[in-house]
Design a protein around this motif. Structure first.
Motif, PDB file in Angstrom:
ATOM      1  N   SER A 146      52.944  45.507  50.432  1.00 30.51           N
ATOM      2  CA  SER A 146      52.008  47.004  50.296  1.00 30.51           C
ATOM      3  C   SER A 146      50.432  46.201  50.150  1.00 30.51           C
ATOM      4  O   SER A 146      50.316  45.148  49.758  1.00 30.51           O
ATOM      5  CB  SER A 146      52.242  47.509  48.883  1.00 30.51           C
ATOM      6  N   SER A 147      49.954  46.493  51.215  1.00 27.16           N
ATOM      7  CA  SER A 147      48.437  46.674  51.438  1.00 27.16           C
ATOM      8  C   SER A 147      47.432  46.432  50.648  1.00 27.16           C
ATOM      9  O   SER A 147      46.243  45.778  49.921  1.00 27.16           O
ATOM     10  CB  SER A 147      47.714  47.010  52.414  1.00 27.16           C
ATOM     11  N   HIS A 148      47.942  47.669  48.834  1.00 25.14           N
ATOM     12  CA  HIS A 148      47.059  47.584  48.397  1.00 25.14           C
ATOM     13  C   HIS A 148      48.024  46.902  46.507  1.00 25.14           C
ATOM     14  O   HIS A 148      46.520  46.196  45.631  1.00 25.14           O
ATOM     15  CB  HIS A 148      47.307  48.966  47.578  1.00 25.14           C
ATOM     16  N   SER A 149      48.351  46.138  46.953  1.00 24.19           N
ATOM     17  CA  SER A 149      48.877  44.962  45.769  1.00 24.19           C
ATOM     18  C   SER A 149      49.816  43.567  46.146  1.00 24.19           C
ATOM     19  O   SER A 149      50.441  42.821  45.040  1.00 24.19           O
ATOM     20  CB  SER A 149      49.808  46.025  45.199  1.00 24.19           C
TER      21      SER A 149
END
Length: 58
Positions: A24-27
């Motif tokens: 996940s690019s967010h986490s």
């Protein structure tokens, strides 16, 4: 008579690390370690994956 290269029609897709492990690019962060940590099995230049969405546990 012309010899044709047997693998002329073969194309190979590039591997994507992100697609293989579903990042996940967010986490998720990727870190490369600079030293050996032989007691826990990590070698220099290993890539560590840190996922902030997971709850830490020992």
């Amino acid at each position: 008579m012309v010899f044709q290269f047997p693998a002329a029609g073969y194309t190979e897709q590039r591997l994507s690390f992100g697609e293989l492990v579903n990042l996940s690019s967010h986490s998720t962060y990727l870190l490369r370690i600079a030293s050996d940590y032989l007691d826990i099995g990590l070698l220099k230049d290993s890539i560590l994956t840190i996922d902030r969405s997971l709850i830490p546990r020992h």
